[in-house]
Design a protein around this motif. Structure first.
Motif, short mmCIF file in Angstrom:
data_model
loop_
_atom_site.label_atom_id
_atom_site.label_comp_id
_atom_site.label_asym_id
_atom_site.label_seq_id
_atom_site.Cartn_x
_atom_site.Cartn_y
_atom_site.Cartn_z
N TYR A 131 8.76 -23.58 9.73
CA TYR A 131 9.35 -23.33 11.29
C TYR A 131 7.93 -23.44 11.72
N ASN A 132 6.95 -22.96 11.48
CA ASN A 132 5.43 -23.10 12.17
C ASN A 132 5.26 -24.78 12.22
N ASN A 133 5.62 -25.33 11.46
CA ASN A 133 5.26 -26.95 11.60
C ASN A 133 6.08 -27.73 12.53
N ILE A 134 6.91 -27.22 13.12
CA ILE A 134 7.75 -27.73 14.01
C ILE A 134 7.09 -28.01 15.25
N GLU A 135 6.85 -29.13 15.83
CA GLU A 135 6.19 -29.42 16.93
C GLU A 135 7.02 -29.22 17.99
N GLY A 136 6.49 -28.77 19.30
CA GLY A 136 7.12 -28.63 20.38
C GLY A 136 7.95 -27.56 20.44
N LEU A 137 8.24 -26.59 19.60
CA LEU A 137 9.05 -25.42 19.59
C LEU A 137 8.24 -24.21 19.55
N GLN A 138 7.20 -23.89 20.31
CA GLN A 138 6.55 -22.78 20.02
C GLN A 138 6.97 -21.39 20.57
N ILE A 139 8.40 -21.55 21.17
CA ILE A 139 8.84 -20.61 21.65
C ILE A 139 9.61 -19.91 20.76
N LEU A 140 9.95 -20.41 19.52
CA LEU A 140 10.54 -19.67 18.38
C LEU A 140 9.33 -19.26 17.54
N ARG A 173 21.28 -15.28 23.93
CA ARG A 173 21.75 -15.70 22.86
C ARG A 173 21.94 -17.19 22.96
N ARG A 174 22.51 -17.52 24.02
CA ARG A 174 22.55 -19.13 24.24
C ARG A 174 21.31 -19.87 24.07
N ARG A 175 20.12 -19.20 24.61
CA ARG A 175 18.80 -19.82 24.58
C ARG A 175 18.45 -19.94 23.16
N LEU A 176 18.75 -18.72 22.67
CA LEU A 176 18.22 -18.80 21.02
C LEU A 176 18.94 -19.83 20.33
N LEU A 177 20.02 -19.77 20.37
CA LEU A 177 21.00 -20.85 19.81
C LEU A 177 20.44 -22.40 19.93
N GLU A 178 20.12 -22.43 21.23
CA GLU A 178 19.64 -23.97 21.55
C GLU A 178 18.31 -24.16 20.76
N PHE A 179 17.46 -23.23 20.72
CA PHE A 179 16.09 -23.30 19.79
C PHE A 179 16.38 -23.67 18.61
N LEU A 180 17.39 -22.84 18.03
CA LEU A 180 17.53 -22.85 16.68
C LEU A 180 18.42 -24.26 16.23
N ALA A 181 19.04 -24.78 17.27
CA ALA A 181 19.64 -26.15 17.05
C ALA A 181 18.58 -27.23 17.05
N LEU A 182 17.67 -27.16 17.86
CA LEU A 182 16.53 -28.09 17.69
C LEU A 182 15.76 -27.81 16.38
N ALA A 183 15.46 -26.83 15.96
CA ALA A 183 14.71 -26.62 14.59
C ALA A 183 15.73 -27.00 13.41
N SER A 184 17.03 -26.86 13.66
CA SER A 184 17.83 -27.43 12.38
C SER A 184 17.62 -28.78 12.52
N LYS A 185 17.57 -29.54 13.67
CA LYS A 185 17.46 -30.99 13.72
C LYS A 185 16.09 -31.28 12.97
N SER A 186 14.92 -30.79 13.06
CA SER A 186 13.78 -31.12 12.51
C SER A 186 13.76 -30.76 11.11
N LEU A 187 14.42 -29.58 10.60
CA LEU A 187 14.38 -29.37 9.16
C LEU A 187 15.55 -29.95 8.49
N CYS A 188 16.27 -30.78 9.06
CA CYS A 188 17.42 -31.48 8.59
C CYS A 188 18.54 -30.54 7.91
N ILE A 189 18.86 -29.53 8.77
CA ILE A 189 20.01 -28.44 8.40
C ILE A 189 21.08 -28.75 9.07
N GLN A 190 22.21 -28.97 8.34
CA GLN A 190 23.34 -29.07 8.83
C GLN A 190 24.25 -27.71 9.45
#
Length: 1431
Positions: A445-454, A508-525
């Protein structure tokens, strides 16, 4: 050493602004800073005035901190700056201050102390006085730097030991012969079996720490009484000077003064004999003349390079300690109490880390400041974790609750726990795996670029005395008011997770948005699971993860240990289902449901997979997860299948071109069919994602998700099988052809991890090597793998063993364990009986029996425990044999190497001495030999984004052969690494090493030597003094020193590399042949042939006769034979080399032609010698034989080829490229009205650059010009007077980067050698050099990065340079050479065919941002749309 490393890139260039060696400006960012830099004069505070360069972007406090670090000001503190009598605001920028202009006078103003700053000042003074002695690093467990000691020349007493005299003495070594003092010791000769350890850490050339005072401690009159505290007395200090005078000193707001107190009488009034001083050091100089003299010497001492003296961010353990276990000098300052000073409030590590992470990143300077702040916080956190682990495990901290199974501790702002041992995850093994996976999840999660807010909590795991602790910063409280405490957890800040409950809020909606972006970088379905209450919960993470809103207003994600998908090869559910289905098949149940279930379970496994590999099977714990590197490689593999399948379907439906042009439904149908076949989670675009909750024990997935679940199970089975069918064979094939294969456990783990192979597959790697038809050539890999299996199993046994040992018996227990492990038939009877007898006589029989219960462990019992663990963990039957002798005799393992690996993995430090394991009557390791046990910490690695980007861009440019652009980018990267981590980083080491190679290829041998010196020091201190990378860096440094004429130092470096190789692995390794080939030409007499013959033997046994390494060694042997006059043997070896070159690269290759011409020269010389002998007649038996002695330049070129700085490949793409380059050059020259002669366009530098002066010239790899030591280079030609060929660096200096970070492939050179028959010997020798350095082709293995990301950055880099003919044609030429090369199947490889499917898939790939992974020495492999591809 100061003089030897001061010329490189990095921090020193930021200060000097211009590199005196190359005449080029520094990095681009440094140029920007130079635009606002100006000088100011510093005065006041009792110091001599001096001038200092400041930057306009600096704040005033930045300038103050810079001033306090200078030798002129140190150790003063509590200072401020004033301009024209006005004190400057510390937060103001210098460029915004009115009246501050170049040449302005700034005065240092002494500010009053507080109680805290007074203690900080004393700590600063003590830090200066505590100059680290040569053994201090070893005592603290830190890896030392040996280079300064190795290259040190004894300085006569009459001369001053400054940098200039050292440089002069080192320069004199150029003419020294190796016969005087450079003959290698016997244990370094080929064939020697002695492995002494004393030579690993030679005695330092630095003097021991001098004594400043006899004693410095807190006075007995502390603390200050109330009435004195009200008058400003902070504390009282007692000093005993070297003259024996006892003084009492008072610390107050104004500074320090001598009071009138004695041991018997308290009198705090100031004494009249000494003035009050703002600095404690100034007062001590007044009180003691001896202190003043020693302190002056300390401040005027020659400074070592910063990378040698600055503390490393993280401690690199040294498994060897000083030869003397006790201190050789006392700690004079320990009783001052500053070391034990504990802050009244524990640090908030999480807040410190998040504040650093939230720093602005708008400009380059802001990003550098942010990266540096993050590194400083994380390194301080790791130091606290190390100290906290020792404190907790040693029993100084009580647990916060009484649960004995999961004790938790609070110490120093840290939460430390062992974690609960869940039976679902596999007990103790599962607990350790969960801690390790949690750290990897936080890293992901620390390696995800552009997602410092998580945000994630600062995390580390530490192993100490057999106990693994997980350490985290304290999590912030949940967001909410006191009235909200009665509500459910979700309403108080827990926004996401299975237990979060049903809620809907903007947060919660904002957190879900960030987690969705993180799942894209981590290849999580995205998937759905069933919560304990039966509710269906959609998830973007693993089922255990929780998302919360902290009281600090930040979003946190916790419990991420199951972020990566499960490894289907080791899932109990998979095995159970397989057994159930096989049972159904035997009972001949033919119902439709059973048939469907059977097909579902088996879908994804290759045919006969279980019988061939024995997988799937159960494992010790239920947390076997796939590595992210494996997922990226698997995605690349599936994308290749997808692209080929689309093409096949289109060809079947009317042809590819027709379908692509029509853009009708056939193309869409082809995409849908291909997506379904490869398992894409989308039915219209290629998209690979993985469900981490599949095959997870205790997780329920609703029936509505059955279709997606079956698809995920298929994908995970295919990914797991991909390790066995593709990755392990690829690793074995790589080791078969590389002379830089893994040498120890660390490099083996790193190499396997790059291919996504977990260490639980070591048994399968061992099986693959043993079943290979080339297993004899892979014996070094088998040796390393078996050693790693043995040590890892031993560590698990040791962890259980050492936990039951009391602290007073730790040294004896560790030594007993090591003797039982490494000495065959070791019996502990004398160890256990004698203490019992003594204790009975003393009446303490029972206590002695309890304390020595560990001594009952015998060697046979220990060996059985280790073999049992190895068999269960790695699925090997009797691969370890019956004892340590089996490992030594059957696999060639060394006991010293096993001892080193064990100590590194467990944190044990042994005394530096030679250990003999052949004496069965005496224990080789005693309790006094065990000096310490250090905590082994695993932590988060924070990226240096801008430096890494510049470094990767340099590698890309190097692939394209743009040496000048590569050199510039590497200088940028080196500067950025210096700004962030002071070069003390593994990537900075790789950058400096690559910079040295590129500088050498550009003809800058002096710059190469300077950069390589820095690379060696960094590798020793950051990776370890005996790390395999340090061995390679020493070898390269030897080549560059030889290029500069420093033969004695070059020989020392190569012998040092050989000593480390013998200790780490042994002589039977391919890299030993590389070292022996170089040493063969540096030594004289019979030693030369001894090393060369050993190199030939090793290369032949590892690579066979038709290999470039073996062919080069034959050529080396032929050259040596010619120098002896044995032309018959020289012809034999050169014929072998010619045969190999012809078979490898063809008859038209330059290396083949070179070998053929050299063979003709040898033949002619042999005929000439034979004719002269016949003419002399039979009576003249003493006729001297004329010898062909290679020149130093010829030897240097051979060493460059042997060490891999340049390599020979068989690709013809460079020849085709050069022909197109020549045609384009002629066309451009004709269009510009320039003259072309002999295929070259020449024009004056003034005409090209518009009169701009340039001290560097583009030069080929083999050009010879006058330079220091006569090395081949082009240095500092006269600007505007000398004509230079344009568009030449790209042609003549094309190079390639392999996975080890080495620069290879010299460019073709159109050099001709003239000579006559009058001196055939000289002609032959010269011809050999020229032809060896002649045409060699480039294998342009393209970096298949995402085109919109990687190629764009390079295009920008290419357009930055000045306008030359090279740039006019660069875009066209680069496309030609990359198109002509052989590339692996990748999305970018399809671009040349213009496939419509490729365009669609690239445009819509969900996880399409390429990420370039770093190889063993920091150089990227080929990268594709989804990650790392195999070469």
């Amino acid at each position: 050493m100061k003089d030897k490393v001061r010329k490189g890139g990095g921090r020193s260039q930021a200060k000097n602004g211009v590199d005196g060696q190359t005449g080029e400006k520094d990095a681009v960012c440094n140029k920007q800073d130079e635009g606002t830099a100006f000088p100011v004069k510093i005065q006041g505070a009792g110091i001599e005035p001096f001038e200092m360069q400041v930057l306009g972007l600096w704040r005033v406090q930045d300038a103050v901190m810079n001033l306090l670090s200078r030798d002129e000001v140190s150790p003063r503190s509590s200072m401020s700056l004033a301009l024209a009598g006005t004190t400057l605001d510390p937060q103001a920028e210098l460029q915004s201050i009115k009246g501050l202009k170049p040449g302005a006078i700034l005065r240092l103003v002494e500010e009053p102390y507080t109680a805290h700053t007074a203690r900080l000042h004393m700590a600063r003074v003590l830090e200066l006085l505590r100059v680290s002695g040569p053994q201090d690093a070893l005592r603290e467990g830190r890896s030392p730097s040996i280079l300064e000691t190795l290259t040190h020349t004894h300085i006569p007493e009459s001369s001053s030991p400054n940098g200039k005299s050292l440089k002069r003495l080192l320069s004199n070594t150029k003419t020294e012969t190796t016969n005087q003092d450079g003959a290698p010791p016997e244990y370094l000769l080929p064939g020697s079996l002695d492995r002494p350890l004393m030579g690993l850490l030679p005695q330092s050339s630095q003097p021991e720490t001098p004594s400043y005072v006899k004693d410095l401690s807190l006075s007995c009159w502390n603390p200050s009484p109330g009435h004195r505290k009200l008058q400003g007395d902070f504390l009282y200090i007692t000093v005993v000077t070297m003259e024996g005078r006892r003084c009492d000193i008072t610390s107050c707001p104004k500074g320090f003064f001598l009071n009138r107190s004695t041991e018997e009488v308290f009198d705090p009034r100031p004494a009249q004999s000494a003035p009050a001083c703002h600095s404690l050091a100034d007062l001590l100089c007044h009180l003691s003349s001896a202190f003043k003299q020693t302190f002056t010497t300390l401040k005027n001492r020659s400074q070592l390079p910063p990378e040698e003296v600055m503390p490393t961010p993280y401690r690199t353990l040294s498994w060897l300690g000083p030869p003397c276990a006790s201190r050789i000098h006392k700690n004079t300052f320990s009783r001052l109490g500053l070391d034990e000073l504990v802050s009244t409030q524990a640090p908030d590590w999480n807040e410190d880390l998040q504040v650093a992470k939230d720093l602005p990143v708008g400009s380059l300077e802001e990003r550098l400041q942010r990266d540096k702040a993050l590194l400083q916080v994380n390194s301080a956190f790791i130091r606290a974790v190390t100290q906290g682990a020792e404190t907790v495990v040693d029993g100084f901290v009580e647990p916060v609750h009484g649960n004995p199974e999961d004790p938790a501790f609070l110490w120093g702002g840290l939460f430390m726990s062992q974690g609960a041992a869940s039976e679902m995850f596999g007990g103790e093994r599962g607990r350790r795996a969960a801690q390790r996976l949690e750290l990897k999840g936080v890293q992901a999660y620390n390696n995800i670029e552009g997602l410092q807010i998580l945000h994630t909590l600062p995390t580390a795991i530490v192993d100490y005395r057999g106990v693994r602790l997980s350490a985290q910063g304290l999590a912030p409280g949940l967001e909410g008011t006191e009235q909200d405490q009665a509500l459910e957890p979700a309403s108080r800040g827990l926004l996401y997770g299975v237990h979060a409950g049903c809620q809907e809020s903007p947060h919660r909606r904002r957190l879900l948005e960030f987690l969705a972006l993180a799942s894209k970088s981590l290849c999580i379905q995205k998937h759905v699971v069933v919560a304990p209450g039966g509710k269906h919960v959609p998830l973007f993470t693993s089922v255990d993860a929780q998302g919360l809103l902290g009281a600090d207003g930040r979003f946190y994600v916790l419990d991420v240990f199951r972020t990566f998908p499960a490894d289907a090869n080791f899932c109990p559910e998979v095995e159970t289902e397989t057994q159930q289905i096989s049972g159904d098949a035997e009972s001949s149940k033919s119902s439709e449901e059973d048939e469907e279930k059977k097909g579902c379970v088996k879908e994804g496994w290759p045919e006969n997979y279980n019988s061939d590999s024995g997988l799937p099977k159960s494992f010790h714990h239920g947390l076997c997860r796939l590595r992210p590197e494996l997922l990226q490689a698997f995605i690349q593999h599936k994308h290749s299948q997808f692209s080929h399948r689309v093409r096949e379907i289109l060809e079947e439906n009317g042809g590819f071109e027709e379908c692509a042009a029509a853009c009708d439904s056939r193309a869409t149908s082809a995409l849908r069919a291909a997506c379904k076949e490869v398992g894409s989670v989308s039915d219209i675009i290629f998209e690979m994602r993985f469900n981490p909750s599949v095959f997870a024990p205790g997780v329920s997935i609703p029936p509505s998700e059955d279709k997606a679940k079956k698809l995920q199970e298929r994908l995970l089975r295919e990914a797991a099988a991909f390790i066995i069918t593709h990755q392990i064979p690829a690793f074995v094939e790589h080791c078969l052809h590389s002379n830089e294969a893994p040498m120890d456990g660390a490099t083996l783990k790193e190499t396997l991890s790059q291919r996504g192979i977990n260490l639980r597959y070591l048994g399968h790697v061992m099986k693959a090597v043993s079943q290979s038809e080339h297993k004899e050539r892979l014996r070094h890999i088998m040796r390393t793998v078996v050693g790693e299996i043995f040590i890892r199993s031993t560590r698990r046994v040791f962890n259980n063993f050492i936990q039951g040992v009391d602290i007073p018996s730790l040294s004896a227990a560790v030594s007993h364990f090591l003797c039982s492990l490494l000495v065959p038939n070791f019996t502990p009877a004398p160890v256990g009986e004698e203490p019992k007898k003594k204790s009975r006589r003393r009446g303490r029989g029972a206590g002695a029996s309890e304390s020595t219960s560990w001594s009952m462990l015998t060697g046979a019992e220990l060996w059985n425990l280790v073999c049992l663990d190895a068999g269960e963990t790695y699925n090997i039957s009797d691969g370890l044999g019956s004892g340590p002798n089996h490992l030594v005799e059957h696999y060639g393992l060394q006991r010293v190497s096993l001892l080193r690996e064990f100590c590194i993995k467990t944190g044990v430090q042994l005394r530096l001495r030679d250990y003999s394991f052949n004496n069965l009557n005496k224990a080789p390791i005693g309790p006094d030999d065990v000096l310490n046990i250090f905590p082994v910490v695993k932590h988060i690695h924070l990226p240096t984004a801008d430096a890494s980007t510049a470094y990767l861009a340099a590698q890309t440019s190097l692939h394209k052969g743009l040496l000048d652009q590569t050199h510039k980018q590497l200088k940028d990267a080196a500067y950025l690494y210096g700004r962030v981590c002071d070069d003390l980083n593994p990537e900075a080491c790789f950058c400096q090493s690559l910079l040295a190679k590129v500088a050498y290829l550009r003809g800058k041998a002096a710059e190469a030597r300077s950069a390589q010196l820095k690379a060696v020091v960094i590798s020793e201190r950051v990776l370890g003094f005996d790390h395999p990378n340090t061995i390679q860096q020493y070898a390269l440094l030897g080549v560059y020193m030889f290029a500069g004429g420093e033969t004695a130092l070059a020989q020392k470096c190569l012998l040092r590399a050989r000593l480390l190789t013998l200790t780490v692995h042994g002589e039977d390794h391919p890299y030993t042949a590389t070292l022996d080939g170089c040493l063969g030409f540096m030594l004289t007499g019979d030693l030369q042939g001894q090393f060369l013959k050993n190199a030939l033997r090793l290369n032949t046994s590892f690579f066979g006769t038709t290999n470039v390494h073996t062919a080069l060694t034959h050529h080396l042997m032929a050259t040596w034979m010619c120098s002896k006059g044995d032309y018959r043997s020289a012809m034999t070896h050169e014929k072998e080399a010619l045969t190999a070159f012809t078979s490898l690269v063809g008859e038209e290759h330059s290396q083949t032609r070179s070998s053929k011409e050299f063979l003709c020269t040898i033949t002619q010389q042999a005929v000439k010698v034979e004719r002269s002998l016949r003419q002399a007649g039979p009576d003249c038996m003493e006729q001297p034989v004329e010898c062909l002695t290679p020149t130093s330049d010829a030897v240097l070129e051979l060493m460059v080829l042997v060490t891999g700085i340049r390599k020979i490949t068989k690709s013809d793409s460079f020849r085709e490229y050069k022909q197109k380059h020549k045609e384009l050059k002629e066309a451009v020259a004709k269009e510009l009205g320039l003259t072309v002669s002999n295929g070259r366009v020449t024009v004056s530098a003034e005409a090209i650059f518009g009169g701009e002066k340039s001290s560097d010239q583009e030069a080929g790899c083999g050009k010879e010009a006058e330079e220091e030591g006569g090395r081949p280079a082009v240095e500092d030609a006269s600007e505007g007077q000398q004509e230079q060929p344009v568009a030449q660096a790209l042609v003549e200096s094309a190079a390639e980067v392999q996975a080890n970070g080495h620069v290879i492939e010299p460019a073709e050179q159109n050099q001709q050698t003239d000579g006559g028959d009058s001196d055939e010997s000289a002609v032959a020798s010269g011809a050999q050099v020229k032809i060896m350095n002649g045409e060699a082709e480039i294998r342009a293995e393209t970096i298949s990065a995402a085109p919109h990301k990687a190629n764009g950055s390079i295009a920008n880099g290419e357009t930055e340079s000045d306008t030359t003919l090279d740039e006019i044609k660069s875009d066209e030429i680069n496309g030609e050479i990359n198109g002509a090369s052989d590339t692996s199947v990748s999305p970018s490889a399809l671009k040349s065919k213009s496939t419509w499917a490729d365009v669609v898939s690239n445009a819509a790939i969900a996880n399409g941002e390429g990420v370039i992974d770093t190889a063993v020495n920091g150089v990227a492999d080929a990268v594709t749309t989804n990650g790392v591809a195999e070469e």
